[in-house]
Design an enzyme around this catalytic site. Structure first.
Site, PDB file in Angstrom:
ATOM      1  N   ASP A   1      -2.448  -6.388  -1.010  1.00 46.69           N
ATOM      2  CA  ASP A   1      -3.340  -7.801  -0.400  1.00 46.69           C
ATOM      3  C   ASP A   1      -4.883  -6.224  -0.387  1.00 46.69           C
ATOM      4  O   ASP A   1      -4.466  -5.605   0.034  1.00 46.69           O
ATOM      5  CB  ASP A   1      -2.743  -7.942   1.279  1.00 46.69           C
TER       6      ASP A   1
ATOM      7  N   HIS B   1       3.201  -2.353  -3.797  1.00 45.83           N
ATOM      8  CA  HIS B   1       4.433  -2.921  -4.999  1.00 45.83           C
ATOM      9  C   HIS B   1       3.825  -2.250  -5.934  1.00 45.83           C
ATOM     10  O   HIS B   1       2.413  -2.460  -6.716  1.00 45.83           O
ATOM     11  CB  HIS B   1       4.112  -4.276  -4.998  1.00 45.83           C
TER      12      HIS B   1
ATOM     13  N   SER C   1      -6.572   1.717   2.954  1.00 42.34           N
ATOM     14  CA  SER C   1      -7.633   2.845   1.641  1.00 42.34           C
ATOM     15  C   SER C   1      -7.581   2.241   0.553  1.00 42.34           C
ATOM     16  O   SER C   1      -7.757   0.895   0.653  1.00 42.34           O
ATOM     17  CB  SER C   1      -7.219   4.397   1.360  1.00 42.34           C
TER      18      SER C   1
END
Length: 298
Positions: free
Chosen positions: A91, A148, A254
């Site tokens: 995200d 992921h 980050s």
């Protein structure tokens, strides 16, 4: 703007490593009531959607790190299972993406940085990505902070690169040259059925540490040396990850910079700088499958 110049000047002047390690100690501490209050404040300040989290109450988390790297509720993100596509690994929001041209990646208007430097300084590591593509996704404090896999892959190399800890927000990206190639980072290099892929996990101010699922905490180690780990393509010690599998996490946020070999993928044409990304959604299309690299086991 004068205020922006002051903020950038403070970035250069502040003891970023010391501050980050201090914050890291608090984030890892089981401080009871104080931890719970800090989590409550963070949820309110950043309007965190706890309905998406598996654990929903501030008091459910023993440490601030546990909260920040919180697991999502089952089914909140759906992984695109099309074998010919890549899914977003996080995200966040796309900062820049496009072609790797003459060994350079675009950071922001007027700024480029070196592919070879980003990947740890070794020409052999960088060579498979020359004339390929890159994508840089920024994770804001409000985002889910587990990373992921965008596609099935086999890990071949991991590199820890020491460096600065500038903030990686848009203001800094627009004003600090070579930001992603000068900050502390963990480089992960993979073989895929379509070609080589690297995922670079970039550290930043108050990022307490970066973890991978196969090695645990990678930063902060002592010293200023570059460390390299090599992994076999098959057999004992090999690491194979499927599309959508968790591969790592940031403790306090980050940026992820991904690089792909030439002729390997084409990005989703509806997305570009400024596009909000959601884990599992359509990221790119595989152009043509290639045999996996049959490199010698390391």
């Amino acid at each position: 703007m004068v205020l922006d110049k002051i903020k950038i000047g403070l970035q250069y002047a502040m003891p970023k490593h010391a501050l980050s390690r201090l914050v890291g100690k608090f984030a890892a501490a089981e401080a009871g009531w104080f931890t719970t209050q800090a989590i409550k404040y963070f949820i309110k300040a950043y309007d965190i959607n706890m309905d998406e989290a598996k654990l929903k109450r501030p008091q459910d988390f023993a440490t601030f790190n546990d909260f920040f790297t919180r697991e999502l509720e089952d089914g909140v993100r759906t992984i695109d299972d099309n074998a010919s596509t890549l899914c977003y690994p996080v995200d966040g929001k796309i900062s820049q993406q496009g072609d790797i041209s003459q060994g350079q990646l675009i950071q922001a208007k007027g700024f480029k940085y070196s592919l070879q430097t980003l990947l740890g300084g070794d020409e052999t590591t960088a060579a498979p990505f020359q004339d390929g593509k890159f994508s840089c996704i920024y994770l804001a404090p409000t985002d889910y902070h587990r990373i992921h896999m965008p596609m099935d892959a086999t890990l071949r190399e991991m590199i820890y690169v020491p460096g600065d800890l500038f903030s990686v927000n848009p203001l800094t990206a627009n004003n600090v040259p070579n930001l992603f190639a000068r900050n502390e980072r963990v480089v992960t290099v993979f073989d895929t059925a379509a070609g080589p892929m690297a995922m670079v996990l970039v550290g930043a101010t108050i990022v307490a540490s970066i973890e991978t699922v196969w090695a645990g905490t990678i930063t902060p180690p002592a010293g200023k040396d570059v460390f390299r780990w090599h992994y076999p393509a098959s057999g004992p010690g090999s690491i194979h990850l499927k599309k959508g599998d968790e591969m790592g996490r940031f403790k306090l946020g980050s940026t992820v910079v991904s690089t792909f070999g030439p002729g390997m993928i084409e990005f989703n044409e509806t997305a570009g700088p400024g596009t909000v990304t959601r884990l599992g959604k359509h990221y790119a299309d595989v152009v043509a499958s290639q045999p996996e690299i049959d490199a010698e086991e390391s």
